[in-house]
Design a protein around this motif. Structure first.
Motif: not given
Length: 306
Positions: A139-149, A273-280
């Motif tokens: 969700i950390f990775v998806i959320q910012p992408s979902f807002q844009d795409l 940074a948020l994406t890296w949190v999700g990846i981790t």
């Protein structure tokens, strides 16, 4: 003579090679000009794979005439891999490759849960919790992408689900069929699906399905997709054949590292940074699931004779 340890080492090297090559194949797909529809990219991806591997399987006398049941399985697997790849190639046209691959890596969690529901495999509560945590990381990775795409950001999840089902179907088939033959038949079945679609939609103007004559740069990108996908998927097929899945599967996370490097070098994309949190979170949860599966497989081994 090749020793068991040598086979495991070779399997590890094959998985590392896959993790390094697969993101380059994705970059070729992403760089293919927009006038080439995704379905045409898939045609080159599976068409070149079939042209390379089917003659090889025939020359090495590895090919066989599949029965009706096996034909049905090949077609079902082809549908799943075509949908999975199509969703992923569509996603990376609009989002960084590393982000898409990070979201895709919920696939081991889906595969673990499917193993429990469909195959009756034992899945303890710790692994279920780890899977839920991994989905939370996505969700950390998806959320910012979902807002844009919008919904495109969810396409890698569809890829993960289809690929997990594809792997469930492949488990038993891979034991009896050589990787070269299996990949050749997969490509042939995929083209039986893709070819008629491209023919039917030719001239319709459909952005996803109407084929276009590739020119110049597009030709090289499409050839790159086909050749690199063939090589990379042979590496992963040999990897799981030569070494235990629990040993080599965690190494697939190196694909995120390679995808980040390729995406930054080629497209200037770098995860925030948020994406890296999700990846981790995804990687940590995945490694925990793999560790639990490995421990469980060790406990199931029969004791050596005294």
């Amino acid at each position: 003579m090749t020793q068991p340890n040598d086979r495991v080492l070779l399997g590890i090297l094959c998985m590392v090679a896959f993790a390094a090559i697969a993101p380059i194949m994705d970059a070729f797909a992403k760089a293919t000009p927009d006038y080439i529809p995704v379905m045409e990219i898939l045609a080159f991806r599976f068409g070149i794979q079939g042209l390379c591997l089917l003659p090889l399987a025939l020359s090495l006398r590895m090919a066989h005439r599949p029965g009706l049941r096996e034909l049905g399985l090949h077609m079902m697997r082809a549908v799943l891999i075509v949908v999975a790849t199509g969703l992923f190639f569509t996603a990376i046209r609009y989002m960084p490759i590393a982000n898409a691959i990070a979201i895709f890596f919920v696939e081991p969690f889906i595969l673990t849960l499917l193993g429990g529901f469909l195959l009756g495999e034992e899945v303890g509560w710790r692994r279920i919790v780890a899977c839920m945590v991994g989905f939370g990381g996505a969700i950390f990775v998806i959320q910012p992408s979902f807002q844009d795409l919008g919904l495109v950001a969810l396409f890698p999840l569809g890829t993960a689900l289809c690929f997990a089902l594809y792997m469930v179907m492949t488990r038993n088939m891979a034991r009896a069929t050589h990787p070269i033959t299996l990949q050749a038949y997969t490509a042939l079945a995929a083209m039986l699906i893709i070819g008629p679609l491209l023919f039917a939609f030719d001239g319709t103007g459909n952005a996803l399905l109407d084929p276009a004559m590739p020119q110049g740069f597009a030709v090289w990108m499409l050839l790159g997709v086909g050749l690199l996908s063939t090589v990379s998927h042979l590496f992963i097929s040999f990897s799981v054949r030569l070494a235990p899945a629990a040993t080599v599967a965690p190494l697939q996370y190196l694909e995120i590292v390679a995808a980040t490097a390729v995406g930054y070098w080629w497209f200037g994309d770098f995860p925030n940074a948020l994406t890296w949190v999700g990846i981790t979170i995804i990687v940590g949860s995945g490694l925990y699931v793999f560790t639990r599966e490995r421990l469980q497989s060790i406990r199931r081994r029969p004791l050596p004779p005294v």
